[in-house]
Design a protein around this motif. Structure first.
Motif, PDB file in Angstrom:
ATOM      1  N   SER A  32       0.831  -1.212   0.000  1.00 29.31           N
ATOM      2  CA  SER A  32       0.000   0.000   0.000  1.00 29.31           C
ATOM      3  C   SER A  32       0.863   1.259   0.000  1.00 29.31           C
ATOM      4  CB  SER A  32      -0.923  -0.007   1.214  1.00 29.31           C
ATOM      5  OG  SER A  32      -1.753  -1.152   1.209  1.00 29.31           O
ATOM      6  N   LYS A  33       1.896   1.251   0.820  1.00 31.77           N
ATOM      7  CA  LYS A  33       2.798   2.406   0.877  1.00 31.77           C
ATOM      8  C   LYS A  33       3.504   2.614  -0.448  1.00 31.77           C
ATOM      9  CE  LYS A  33       6.649   4.270   3.564  1.00 31.77           C
ATOM     10  NZ  LYS A  33       7.606   4.001   4.665  1.00 31.77           N
ATOM     11  N   LEU A  34       3.927   1.515  -1.097  1.00 31.70           N
ATOM     12  CA  LEU A  34       4.581   1.616  -2.394  1.00 31.70           C
ATOM     13  C   LEU A  34       3.609   2.102  -3.461  1.00 31.70           C
ATOM     14  CD1 LEU A  34       7.378   1.022  -3.632  1.00 31.70           C
ATOM     15  CD2 LEU A  34       6.521  -1.225  -4.272  1.00 31.70           C
ATOM     16  N   TYR A  35       2.355   1.707  -3.360  1.00 28.51           N
ATOM     17  CA  TYR A  35       1.351   2.151  -4.329  1.00 28.51           C
ATOM     18  C   TYR A  35       1.125   3.654  -4.224  1.00 28.51           C
ATOM     19  CZ  TYR A  35      -3.196   2.771  -6.568  1.00 28.51           C
ATOM     20  OH  TYR A  35      -4.218   3.215  -7.354  1.00 28.51           O
ATOM     21  N   TYR A  36       1.015   4.177  -3.007  1.00 26.24           N
ATOM     22  CA  TYR A  36       0.828   5.617  -2.837  1.00 26.24           C
ATOM     23  C   TYR A  36       2.038   6.402  -3.369  1.00 26.24           C
ATOM     24  CZ  TYR A  36      -3.244   4.687   0.075  1.00 26.24           C
ATOM     25  OH  TYR A  36      -4.470   4.276   0.517  1.00 26.24           O
ATOM     26  N   GLU A  37       3.219   5.857  -3.165  1.00 27.59           N
ATOM     27  CA  GLU A  37       4.411   6.508  -3.713  1.00 27.59           C
ATOM     28  C   GLU A  37       4.393   6.473  -5.240  1.00 27.59           C
ATOM     29  OE1 GLU A  37       9.311   6.142  -3.466  1.00 27.59           O
ATOM     30  OE2 GLU A  37       8.029   4.733  -2.376  1.00 27.59           O
ATOM     31  N   LYS A  38       3.925   5.377  -5.808  1.00 21.66           N
ATOM     32  CA  LYS A  38       3.830   5.245  -7.264  1.00 21.66           C
ATOM     33  C   LYS A  38       2.849   6.261  -7.843  1.00 21.66           C
ATOM     34  CE  LYS A  38       2.351   1.843 -10.740  1.00 21.66           C
ATOM     35  NZ  LYS A  38       1.105   2.521 -11.145  1.00 21.66           N
ATOM     36  N   ILE A  39       1.682   6.370  -7.237  1.00 26.15           N
ATOM     37  CA  ILE A  39       0.677   7.309  -7.729  1.00 26.15           C
ATOM     38  C   ILE A  39       1.153   8.754  -7.576  1.00 26.15           C
ATOM     39  CG2 ILE A  39      -1.654   8.185  -7.340  1.00 26.15           C
ATOM     40  CD1 ILE A  39      -1.515   5.501  -8.759  1.00 26.15           C
ATOM     41  N   GLY A  40       1.823   9.058  -6.453  1.00 22.90           N
ATOM     42  CA  GLY A  40       2.288  10.422  -6.223  1.00 22.90           C
ATOM     43  C   GLY A  40       3.419  10.848  -7.135  1.00 22.90           C
ATOM     44  N   SER A  41       4.160   9.873  -7.677  1.00 21.10           N
ATOM     45  CA  SER A  41       5.326  10.199  -8.501  1.00 21.10           C
ATOM     46  C   SER A  41       5.022  10.190  -9.985  1.00 21.10           C
ATOM     47  CB  SER A  41       6.456   9.196  -8.220  1.00 21.10           C
ATOM     48  OG  SER A  41       6.766   9.151  -6.847  1.00 21.10           O
ATOM     49  N   GLU A  42       3.827   9.752 -10.367  1.00 18.45           N
ATOM     50  CA  GLU A  42       3.549   9.578 -11.791  1.00 18.45           C
ATOM     51  C   GLU A  42       3.594  10.891 -12.559  1.00 18.45           C
ATOM     52  OE1 GLU A  42      -0.114   7.510 -12.156  1.00 18.45           O
ATOM     53  OE2 GLU A  42       0.813   5.522 -12.059  1.00 18.45           O
ATOM     54  N   ARG A  43       3.013  11.948 -12.010  1.00 13.20           N
ATOM     55  CA  ARG A  43       2.974  13.214 -12.751  1.00 13.20           C
ATOM     56  C   ARG A  43       4.369  13.816 -12.895  1.00 13.20           C
ATOM     57  NH1 ARG A  43      -0.452  16.786 -14.742  1.00 13.20           N
ATOM     58  NH2 ARG A  43       0.085  18.991 -14.732  1.00 13.20           N
ATOM     59  N   ASP A  44       5.134  13.807 -11.834  1.00 12.09           N
ATOM     60  CA  ASP A  44       6.486  14.368 -11.917  1.00 12.09           C
ATOM     61  C   ASP A  44       7.361  13.528 -12.836  1.00 12.09           C
ATOM     62  OD1 ASP A  44       7.984  16.559 -11.112  1.00 12.09           O
ATOM     63  OD2 ASP A  44       9.124  15.361  -9.689  1.00 12.09           O
ATOM     64  N   LEU A  45       7.175  12.204 -12.806  1.00 16.27           N
ATOM     65  CA  LEU A  45       7.937  11.335 -13.698  1.00 16.27           C
ATOM     66  C   LEU A  45       7.526  11.544 -15.150  1.00 16.27           C
ATOM     67  CD1 LEU A  45       8.074   7.965 -11.722  1.00 16.27           C
ATOM     68  CD2 LEU A  45      10.001   9.394 -12.362  1.00 16.27           C
ATOM     69  N   GLY A  46       6.260  11.879 -15.377  1.00 12.32           N
ATOM     70  CA  GLY A  46       5.826  12.137 -16.748  1.00 12.32           C
ATOM     71  C   GLY A  46       6.561  13.301 -17.374  1.00 12.32           C
ATOM     72  N   LEU A  47       6.937  14.289 -16.548  1.00 11.20           N
ATOM     73  CA  LEU A  47       7.667  15.443 -17.064  1.00 11.20           C
ATOM     74  C   LEU A  47       9.172  15.201 -17.131  1.00 11.20           C
ATOM     75  CD1 LEU A  47       5.828  18.318 -15.171  1.00 11.20           C
ATOM     76  CD2 LEU A  47       5.697  17.825 -17.601  1.00 11.20           C
ATOM     77  N   LYS A  48       9.684  14.342 -16.227  1.00  6.59           N
ATOM     78  CA  LYS A  48      11.134  14.200 -16.114  1.00  6.59           C
ATOM     79  C   LYS A  48      11.674  12.903 -16.691  1.00  6.59           C
ATOM     80  CE  LYS A  48      11.580  17.094 -11.995  1.00  6.59           C
ATOM     81  NZ  LYS A  48      12.013  17.137 -10.583  1.00  6.59           N
ATOM     82  N   ALA A  49      10.935  11.799 -16.544  1.00  4.38           N
ATOM     83  CA  ALA A  49      11.478  10.510 -16.962  1.00  4.38           C
ATOM     84  C   ALA A  49      11.585  10.406 -18.471  1.00  4.38           C
ATOM     85  CB  ALA A  49      10.598   9.372 -16.434  1.00  4.38           C
ATOM     86  N   ALA A  50      10.683  11.074 -19.214  1.00  2.00           N
ATOM     87  CA  ALA A  50      10.787  11.053 -20.670  1.00  2.00           C
ATOM     88  C   ALA A  50      12.021  11.803 -21.155  1.00  2.00           C
ATOM     89  CB  ALA A  50       9.533  11.659 -21.294  1.00  2.00           C
ATOM     90  N   ASP A  51      12.544  12.670 -20.331  1.00  2.00           N
ATOM     91  CA  ASP A  51      13.753  13.417 -20.643  1.00  2.00           C
ATOM     92  C   ASP A  51      14.700  13.229 -19.460  1.00  2.00           C
ATOM     93  OD1 ASP A  51      15.246  14.933 -22.262  1.00  2.00           O
ATOM     94  OD2 ASP A  51      13.848  16.590 -22.413  1.00  2.00           O
ATOM     95  N   ASN A  52      15.993  13.197 -19.699  1.00  4.08           N
ATOM     96  CA  ASN A  52      16.948  12.969 -18.612  1.00  4.08           C
ATOM     97  C   ASN A  52      17.099  14.221 -17.755  1.00  4.08           C
ATOM     98  OD1 ASN A  52      17.424  10.342 -19.217  1.00  4.08           O
ATOM     99  ND2 ASN A  52      19.205  10.744 -20.495  1.00  4.08           N
ATOM    100  N   LEU A  53      16.034  14.596 -17.066  1.00  5.28           N
ATOM    101  CA  LEU A  53      16.072  15.792 -16.231  1.00  5.28           C
ATOM    102  C   LEU A  53      16.402  15.461 -14.788  1.00  5.28           C
ATOM    103  CD1 LEU A  53      12.934  17.668 -17.606  1.00  5.28           C
ATOM    104  CD2 LEU A  53      15.286  17.810 -18.369  1.00  5.28           C
TER     105      LEU A  53
END
Length: 330
Positions: free
Chosen positions: A57-78
């Motif tokens: 459950s804790k890992l799931y909440y971390e996954k959901i919370g990081s999705e938007r920031d990762l969408g901006l950064k993970a596609a580019d090496n930021l």
């Protein structure tokens, strides 16, 4: 007669709900989270104990919370370059791009060159320098102005410059500039489309472009329904059980192979010992037959036809043979 007006005062008491407020948006600073399967791999590494479901459950909440920031950064090496956001390093003493072709500046004093250098450039001019630097790294030739590689480089410089600007604004205020982040999303989608077209047309140019611009390109997955925490935890638990079952089956198979090899080795050793004992018994039986006179230790090979022919020759020579006459008298 005085009319009394009654004022009805209503108030709403805000109480804490059954569940604590959770901030969905989290800032990602770990470069390992650029991997799209990062959280699934972490879920497989969790120990199977009494706290397994809570840890999921804790890992799931971390996954959901990081999705938007990762969408901006993970596609580019930021994430890897937190301070410069993947933008090229430009020397401050370099003459700005729009003034490089001026012959007058070649013999100008240092004070004049400093005025036209990157150090004295505005934010817009510095953005143009970043664009020119990234475009030169992938441009096909000096007159190239409309290729897909150039378009991708220009969009990449725009994404990284705006991301740096969002980070600078975030240091002054906690509220993110949605007017700018929305534009970043649109430019990311446009670059993703250009990358897909370039990958279909020229695989070598695609690989060269993403390596030069340091772009993390992942093949888009098919759209899937949004899983809840319970569904995601059940899926991870089911996958973990299947992996554990396969692991134990492999260990059982390896143990069985070892037992088979050990049994073969023991069987061969017993067979060899029995053969040696059988040869020894046969040798003892032969010696007993020799002692009892039932067998003789003969040297050579018995040839009955040869013996019979020699015997017949000897008998004939004794009966019919006469020595040759001699002239001497006895």
């Amino acid at each position: 007669m005085i009319n009394l007006r009654r004022l009805v005062h209503t108030s709403c008491r805000l109480e804490r709900g059954r569940t604590a407020f959770y901030n969905v948006h989290q800032k990602v600073t770990d470069p390992a989270k650029q991997d799209p399967d990062y959280f699934e791999k972490k879920a497989r590494e969790l120990p199977l104990d009494q706290n397994y479901i809570d840890a999921l459950s804790k890992l799931y909440y971390e996954k959901i919370g990081s999705e938007r920031d990762l969408g901006l950064k993970a596609a580019d090496n930021l994430i890897l370059e937190k301070t410069e956001f993947g933008l090229p390093r430009i020397e401050k003493s370099k003459i700005r791009a729009k003034y490089e072709d001026l012959d007058v500046l070649s013999n100008a004093p240092e004070s004049v060159k400093k005025v036209f250098s990157v150090e004295m450039a505005t934010r817009r001019e510095l953005s143009q320098e970043w664009k020119e630097s990234l475009i030169k790294s992938v441009r096909q030739h000096s007159l190239d102005g409309s290729s897909l590689e150039m378009k991708i480089a220009w969009l990449t410089a725009l994404i990284r410059h705006w991301s740096l600007l969002v980070n600078d604004i975030g240091q002054e205020t906690k509220k993110k500039p949605t007017w700018l982040t929305h534009r970043i999303w649109l430019v990311i989608n446009e670059r993703r489309k250009a990358l897909r077209i370039l990958r279909e047309r020229n695989e070598a140019a695609f690989e060269k472009t993403i390596a030069a611009l340091k772009i993390s390109y992942h093949v888009p997955k098919q759209p899937a329904h949004v899983k809840t925490r319970k569904a995601w935890a059940e899926a991870q638990l089911k996958l973990r059980v299947e992996n554990e079952k396969e692991k134990r089956l492999e260990e059982l198979h390896e143990r069985y192979d070892k037992q088979v090899e050990e049994h073969k080795r023991e069987t061969q050793e017993k067979r060899k010992a029995l053969n040696n004992e059988l040869d020894k018994l046969a040798e003892d039986m032969r010696r007993i037959d020799v002692i009892e006179g039932k067998a003789f230790e003969t040297v050579g090979k018995y040839e009955p036809s040869l013996i019979s022919s020699l015997t017949e020759t000897v008998i004939h020579s004794n009966l019919f043979y006469h020595p040759p006459p001699t002239m001497s008298e006895k």
